[in-house]
Scaffold this active site. Structure first.
Site, PDB file in Angstrom:
ATOM      1  CG  HIS A  58      28.820 -69.614  23.707  1.00 15.28           C
ATOM      2  ND1 HIS A  58      28.031 -69.003  22.944  1.00 15.28           N
ATOM      3  CD2 HIS A  58      29.354 -70.764  23.033  1.00 15.28           C
ATOM      4  CE1 HIS A  58      27.776 -69.613  21.927  1.00 15.28           C
ATOM      5  NE2 HIS A  58      28.449 -70.839  21.874  1.00 15.28           N
ATOM      6  CD  GLU A 110      18.624 -74.474  20.520  1.00 18.55           C
ATOM      7  OE1 GLU A 110      18.050 -74.163  19.491  1.00 18.55           O
ATOM      8  OE2 GLU A 110      20.068 -74.893  20.470  1.00 18.55           O
TER       9      GLU A 110
HETATM   10  C1  LIG Z   1      21.100 -71.928  19.576  1.00 15.92           C
HETATM   11  C2  LIG Z   1      22.194 -72.603  19.583  1.00 15.92           C
HETATM   12  N1  LIG Z   1      22.324 -74.002  19.813  1.00 15.92           N
HETATM   13  C3  LIG Z   1      23.573 -74.843  19.894  1.00 15.92           C
HETATM   14  C4  LIG Z   1      24.511 -74.158  19.783  1.00 15.92           C
HETATM   15  C5  LIG Z   1      25.815 -75.000  19.806  1.00 15.92           C
HETATM   16  N2  LIG Z   1      26.548 -75.068  18.489  1.00 15.92           N
HETATM   17  C6  LIG Z   1      27.419 -74.368  18.163  1.00 15.92           C
HETATM   18  S1  LIG Z   1      27.913 -74.385  16.575  1.00 15.92           S
HETATM   19  C7  LIG Z   1      26.700 -75.732  16.351  1.00 15.92           C
HETATM   20  C8  LIG Z   1      26.849 -76.398  15.091  1.00 15.92           C
HETATM   21  C9  LIG Z   1      26.437 -75.599  13.946  1.00 15.92           C
HETATM   22  O1  LIG Z   1      26.551 -76.263  12.868  1.00 15.92           O
HETATM   23  P1  LIG Z   1      26.626 -75.635  11.580  1.00 15.92           P
HETATM   24  O2  LIG Z   1      25.461 -74.370  11.533  1.00 15.92           O
HETATM   25  O3  LIG Z   1      26.344 -76.621  10.363  1.00 15.92           O
HETATM   26  O4  LIG Z   1      28.058 -74.700  11.392  1.00 15.92           O
HETATM   27  P2  LIG Z   1      29.387 -75.434  11.130  1.00 15.92           P
HETATM   28  O5  LIG Z   1      29.984 -75.515  12.654  1.00 15.92           O
HETATM   29  O6  LIG Z   1      29.229 -76.594  10.882  1.00 15.92           O
HETATM   30  O7  LIG Z   1      30.171 -74.498  10.660  1.00 15.92           O
HETATM   31  C10 LIG Z   1      25.892 -75.641  17.534  1.00 15.92           C
HETATM   32  C11 LIG Z   1      25.000 -76.895  17.483  1.00 15.92           C
HETATM   33  C12 LIG Z   1      24.544 -72.650  19.460  1.00 15.92           C
HETATM   34  N3  LIG Z   1      25.723 -72.141  19.441  1.00 15.92           N
HETATM   35  N4  LIG Z   1      23.423 -72.200  19.466  1.00 15.92           N
END
Ligand SMILES: Cc1ncc(C[n+]2csc(CCOP(=O)(O)OP(=O)(O)O)c2C)c(N)n1
Ligand SMILES: [Mg+2]
Lengths: 328, 325
Positions: free
Chosen positions: A133, A64
């Site tokens: 959230h 971000e």
């Molecule tokens: C700062 C932020 N940006 C975006 C999100 C939305 N978001 C939630 S989970 C996720 C993906 C995370 O992927 P990863 O770290 O690989 O974890 P996984 O879900 O694959 O376990 C995103 C982009 C968030 N929660 N926090």
């Protein structure tokens, strides 16, 4: 001018604005998380990548801070940039490019610099998502000189304000609310603008002025309709733009009705409702027949439990109760 | 590897698996509303790492945190109650699935802001170092977190101060809808630690034994000021990004190729350790089945506890805004 109407939802009104903007102006770039996702930002970005390709519509890694700065850099280098944050809670990582950089850029170099940057943050709360959230942080951005903040309450304004925001040469924070995404309305099919800085009287009335925006405006309208049946006629103002605030319209209305309820679906302390209340006490105190009232969220983080959520968020019933109390 | 360890690993992994499956079921039934990022398919990482830790070691977790919580010894009933957002939950119903905690077990909290708890784990490691305690701090995060600048700031700071910290990256190849090759020019995540002089491993994230050994080694290094250590675990989530699947209004929105999903299901970490136990004749299948029944019972009891627990009181909505001590 006769405009072709199409009945569409709030989210598709934003989608339509983006399609028409990107199609009509080669300098516009949209970037952010989820613009090619089938579920992330609702259907606000439907088909955008398919239509315009991944150079104009860029799905980004979870970055971000950098992505917002990139939007600013694009704007400084002649593009019109729209940066989307699928949840405004995530935007907190981007406070530096927004507040230190974008907001100050024109002023600190003595003017003359265009900053055509839209930072689009989505309020996405409820459903037991809890503190990180659920936040509606527009008050913070409204505090900052150099930022404009808009919050459409319906599809017509969503489309028109997105178009105005993109064509503004200043950083604009565009905030929509996921709770409004299915709201439908007739909207002109063409490109049109809703002016930034102008509020609107949605219901003319005489007994009390109700000021609100975005999701809360819709609750105010419902409350007003029910109050009408009881012989109470509120004047309902849709702020549409939080900053710059349309002080004239608010003051004119309060001078007419003599009473003010501010219904603001964010925290009470040091927020948008405080600002409006101060505006009225500075400029229209003698017209007031009753103290100004504010209906806001508890000064507490959003709880997860749906029972607590129910107590936490505001509805038309809260507005009806407050209006009756004020008029007692 | 001791036989008792194999059984212990299997029990913990199966407990997490059954817990997550039950949670998924209850989501589909509408009994659970809080968004749950299930860790089905990734149990080996939680169990392998936490088995190498002591209760006094710290763990910080992310949105996909149920497994980390359970593996670190968090109370299963309180977890299910939190997912039901009840007053008896580990966060008193205020947090839901994405904000869980078991401080008495060294599980310091999970939070869904991507990379949001990484630097917190550094702070806890720094506290241990200042107090000269022989303990470590662990940060769990996903491949998606490698997009956030704070991760690189944390790599630098922790290396600079030689913190007793283990970075555990669960690389499940996706960040929501984006495959890793659309997020990073180089998919070998462990390499990001190397420029900081941090010892980094890339290992099979579905092999609990390998993970356990690597984590044990990492902890040892941390305790002799050879930290921090970075462990990348290659794994895969078998459920949806959020909830049991990525079906939205009955449409399947999972963008992952079916063949890929199926191929990874064949590498299921829970089945793998079970097969090992049978192959090595550690336990006969009758005894295993008895264990499995017991675990199902434990999950069922957690569900009953959560369901019958009292809801949060409206009057107490402001109760935890400030600590009153
Ligand atoms: C700062 C932020 N940006 C975006 C999100 C939305 N978001 C939630 S989970 C996720 C993906 C995370 O992927 P990863 O770290 O690989 O974890 P996984 O879900 O694959 O376990 C995103 C982009 C968030 N929660 N926090
Ligand atoms: Mg991932």
């Amino acid at each position: 001018m006769s405009l072709t109407k199409n009945k569409i939802s709030y989210s598709l009104a934003i989608n339509q604005a983006l399609i028409q903007l990107i199609k009509s102006d080669g300098s516009i770039v949209l970037l952010g998380q989820g613009v090619k996702s089938p579920w992330y930002v609702g259907n606000t970005s439907r088909d955008l990548v398919k239509r315009f390709g991944e150079k104009r519509v860029i799905d980004t890694p979870v970055s971000e801070n950098a992505v917002t700065g990139i939007g600013l850099g694009l704007a400084l280098a002649g593009s019109r940039a729209v940066v989307v944050h699928p949840r405004m809670d995530f935007m907190l990582y981007a406070m530096d490019p927004i507040i230190n950089q974008a907001a100050n850029w024109n002023y600190m170099y003595g003017g003359g610099i265009k900053v055509p940057l839209v930072i689009w943050g989505i309020i996405n709360r409820g459903g037991e998502q809890g503190a990180q959230h659920s936040q509606a942080l527009y008050g913070i951005f409204s505090h900052i000189p150099g930022l404009k903040v808009v919050m459409p309450s319906n599809p017509y304004d969503a489309k028109g304000l997105m178009i105005s925001a993109v064509y503004d040469n200043n950083p604009v924070i565009f905030i929509d609310d996921r709770w409004l995404y299915n709201l439908e309305q007739e909207v002109p099919e063409e490109i049109y603008r809703v002016p930034i800085g102008k509020a609107e009287i949605k219901r003319e009335g005489k007994d009390i002025t109700i000021v609100s925006a975005s999701y809360m405006l819709n609750e105010s309208l419902k409350a007003s309709d029910e109050l009408n049946k009881k012989g109470i006629y509120p004047e309902v103002i849709d702020l549409k733009t939080i900053k710059p605030l349309d002080a004239d319209l608010i003051l004119k209305s309060v001078k007419k009705t003599g009473r003010l309820l501010i219904a603001d679906a964010s925290w009470k302390s040091f927020g948008v409702s405080s600002e409006i209340s101060a505006l009225v006490s500075e400029n229209a105190l003698s017209s007031l027949k009753a103290p100004v009232k504010r209906l806001c969220l508890y000064d507490a983080p959003a709880p997860a439990s749906s029972q607590l959520e129910k107590a936490y968020y505001l509805t038309k019933d809260d507005i009806i109760r407050e209006v009756k109390n004020i008029l007692k | 590897m001791k036989k008792s360890d194999l059984i212990k690993f299997y029990k913990q992994m199966l407990l997490i698996r059954r817990f997550e499956e039950k949670t998924g079921e209850l989501i589909l039934k509408g009994e659970i509303k809080t968004p749950c990022h299930l860790c089905i398919g990734q149990e080996a990482v939680a169990v392998g790492v936490c088995s190498a830790l002591d209760k006094q070691d710290y763990v910080f977790s992310n949105h996909r945190g149920h497994g980390h919580y359970l593996a670190k010894g968090g109370d299963i009933k309180k977890l299910m109650a939190e997912i039901f957002c009840k007053e008896t939950g580990c966060s008193y119903g205020r947090g839901g699935s994405m904000h869980i905690i078991a401080r008495e077990q060294g599980f310091m909290g999970s939070a869904p802001i991507v990379a949001g708890t990484v630097s917190l784990a550094l702070g806890a490691a720094l506290a241990l170092k200042i107090k000269m305690e022989k303990r470590v701090s662990v940060s769990f995060f996903g491949d998606g977190a490698t997009g956030e600048g704070v991760l690189y700031e944390s790599l630098n700071f922790s290396a600079l101060k030689k913190l007793p910290l283990i970075f555990v990256c669960e690389n499940n190849l996706y960040s929501t809808h984006l495959p890793i090759r659309e997020c990073r020019p180089d998919i070998g995540i462990f390499k990001i630690a190397q420029p900081f002089g941090i010892k980094a491993f890339q290992i099979d994230g579905n092999d609990v034994l390998k993970i356990y050994e690597t984590a044990k080694k990492a902890k040892k290094m941390c305790l002799v000021s050879k930290g921090p250590v970075f462990i990348e675990c290659l794994t895969y989530r078998q459920s949806g990004h959020v909830g049991p699947n990525d079906r939205i209004q009955s449409e399947n929105k999972d963008i992952r190729p079916k063949r890929e999903v199926e191929a990874w299901k064949k590498k299921d970490p829970v089945k793998r350790i079970r097969n090992l136990i049978i192959d090595k004749k550690v336990l006969e299948s009758q005894k295993l089945e008895k264990i499995e029944k017991e675990i199902e019972k434990e999950v069922e009891e957690a569900y009953k506890f959560a369901k019958s627990s009292p809801i949060c009181k409206k009057e107490e909505i402001n109760k935890y805004v400030f600590n009153q001590e």
